[in-house]
Scaffold this motif. Structure first.
Motif, PDB file in Angstrom:
ATOM      1  N   PHE A  47      -7.159  -0.614  -8.917  1.00 28.08           N
ATOM      2  CA  PHE A  47      -6.206  -0.010  -7.986  1.00 28.08           C
ATOM      3  C   PHE A  47      -6.766   1.370  -7.680  1.00 28.08           C
ATOM      4  CE2 PHE A  47      -1.591  -0.477  -6.693  1.00 28.08           C
ATOM      5  CZ  PHE A  47      -1.633   0.554  -5.783  1.00 28.08           C
ATOM      6  N   LEU A 169      -7.406  -5.505  -0.611  1.00 24.66           N
ATOM      7  CA  LEU A 169      -6.159  -5.244   0.108  1.00 24.66           C
ATOM      8  C   LEU A 169      -6.073  -3.752   0.379  1.00 24.66           C
ATOM      9  CD1 LEU A 169      -3.534  -6.539   1.181  1.00 24.66           C
ATOM     10  CD2 LEU A 169      -2.440  -5.816  -0.946  1.00 24.66           C
ATOM     11  N   GLN A 194      -0.469  -5.824  -8.331  1.00 18.82           N
ATOM     12  CA  GLN A 194      -1.928  -5.671  -8.376  1.00 18.82           C
ATOM     13  C   GLN A 194      -2.475  -6.169  -9.709  1.00 18.82           C
ATOM     14  OE1 GLN A 194      -4.005  -3.356 -10.258  1.00 18.82           O
ATOM     15  NE2 GLN A 194      -5.855  -4.084  -9.246  1.00 18.82           N
ATOM     16  N   PHE A 201      -7.224  -3.142  -4.798  1.00 19.40           N
ATOM     17  CA  PHE A 201      -6.292  -2.484  -3.891  1.00 19.40           C
ATOM     18  C   PHE A 201      -6.857  -1.105  -3.557  1.00 19.40           C
ATOM     19  CE2 PHE A 201      -1.764  -4.413  -4.532  1.00 19.40           C
ATOM     20  CZ  PHE A 201      -2.286  -5.700  -4.506  1.00 19.40           C
ATOM     21  N   HIS A 203      -5.560   2.196  -1.734  1.00 21.28           N
ATOM     22  CA  HIS A 203      -4.286   2.758  -1.295  1.00 21.28           C
ATOM     23  C   HIS A 203      -4.503   4.160  -0.742  1.00 21.28           C
ATOM     24  CE1 HIS A 203      -0.106   4.382  -2.735  1.00 21.28           C
ATOM     25  NE2 HIS A 203      -0.126   4.149  -1.447  1.00 21.28           N
TER      26      HIS A 203
END
Length: 385
Positions: A47, A169, A194, A201, A203
């Protein structure tokens, strides 16, 4: 193995060793350069947060990875595959935007199924059910987006993106439209999802708390470049620039003259007091420097009273402001040399709040301090959003 377990296993197998790599990525517009020769590796399955103020280049970077902006120069790679100029719909990448972009005339199940049906997949019922279960939306399948809360709509957008089995993503300020309480709840949910799917991911956010709460790795961007990258703990405890020190939380930065290296510490003269900084937290070893300490590491006590766990010790200070904020009290303290610094004290009930005008001594443990080069702007990162 259930269908969702099989899907998630396929995700992980497919994504192994396929880190997202940006090499010399640059984006120039007519009047400015948004992203400047960016080199970055996003490890598979992490992440990852791109954190920075408005205009720092984070969203432009995300859009280049998504294929929505064409780089001026540089490369974007997934594993060994160069996807720099690959059409967006041909990249193993999906994006969740702040406005979610749901279809208002379709119910939730149909919204989630949209990507699969567009690819000509007819039997989508099982996959949709599994994704609704993953995002805790099974009971909402027949409702329309307008009947859902903001947090539920965001989960629909996540399910719709994840069902396409992307390797990466991309999340573009996905919590920005939510109120504070819901935003904090969704931070936990995003991290849970996640962790369960094991996907990469990326972000993008300007919210420090968001990045610190969810991300395994945070890259702080400023002016089109990355100032510092690492775990949230590393960035917070050991900032390498004044921008990171000020933008990621709050910092007290005090001018000092570096005396030199003494074993595993660097010593500096700070307005007549010799203070120590751990060598691994000292990013300058000679000349002038900024001695930094986070407010919650600053200890204060009435003049002459014992300070618990004392360290670098200063006298002649006075409380100028005390703000009760629930779990803690925020003090402003004017030091003997005239500078005001901030101290946060947990409200444990062990003593009363110190009123403005109270003479105090100030201390912090040497291992919590950091040292930056004085050539950096001490105000960098302040007031940025």
């Amino acid at each position: 193995m259930s269908q969702v377990d099989e899907v998630l296993h396929q995700h992980r197998e497919r994504a192994q060793t396929r880190d997202l790599r940006l090499e010399g990525l640059t984006k120039e517009f007519a009047s400015f350069t948004a992203v400047k020769a960016l080199d970055l590796v996003v490890p598979t399955g992490t992440f990852f947060a791109l954190l920075g103020p408005s205009g720092c280049g984070k969203t432009t970077t995300l859009r280049m990875v998504a294929g929505l902006e064409t780089p001026t120069s540089g490369r974007i790679l997934l594993g060994d595959d160069d996807v720099t100029y690959t059409k967006p719909y041909k990249r193993p990448v999906n994006t969740v935007f702040q406005n979610y972009a749901l279809f208002p005339h379709l119910d939730i199940a149909e919204n989630v199924a949209f990507g699969l049906k567009r690819r000509g997949i007819k039997d989508v019922k099982g996959a949709v059910a599994e994704m609704l279960e993953l995002t805790e939306l099974s009971t909402q399948a027949t409702k329309t987006p307008g009947q859902l809360s903001g947090g539920q709509q965001q989960r629909v957008a996540l399910a719709r993106a994840l069902i396409n089995r992307p390797e990466v993503l991309l999340l573009d300020e996905p919590l920005g439209a939510l109120d504070l309480k819901l935003r904090r709840s969704m931070q936990v949910e995003l991290k849970r999802i996640q962790s369960e799917v094991g996907l990469t991911f990326v972000h993008v956010t300007h919210d420090q708390e968001e990045a610190m709460t969810m991300a395994d790795v945070v890259a702080v961007m400023n002016g089109g470049v990355i100032e510092q990258m690492g775990s949230p703990t590393e960035l917070y405890d050991n900032p390498r620039t004044t921008f990171v020190a000020n933008f990621l939380g709050q910092s007290n930065l005090v001018a000092g003259e570096i005396i030199g290296v003494d074993g595993d510490v660097v010593k500096a003269d700070m307005h007549g007091t010799t203070v120590s900084v751990p060598r691994e937290r000292a990013h300058a070893t000679s000349g002038k420097g900024w001695i930094g300490v986070r407010p919650e590491k600053v200890l204060i006590a009435r003049t002459g009273e014992r300070i618990d766990a004392p360290g670098n010790h200063m006298t002649g200070a006075v409380v100028t402001d005390a703000s009760f904020i629930g779990v803690s009290t925020q003090y402003r303290v004017r030091m003997a040399w005239g500078q005001e610094i901030t101290a946060f004290e947990q409200n444990t009930g062990l003593r009363e709040v110190l009123a403005p005008g109270t003479p105090v001594d100030v201390s912090w443990r040497p291992e919590f301090a950091f040292l930056l080069d004085a050539s950096q702007d001490v105000t960098a990162g302040l007031g940025e959003v």
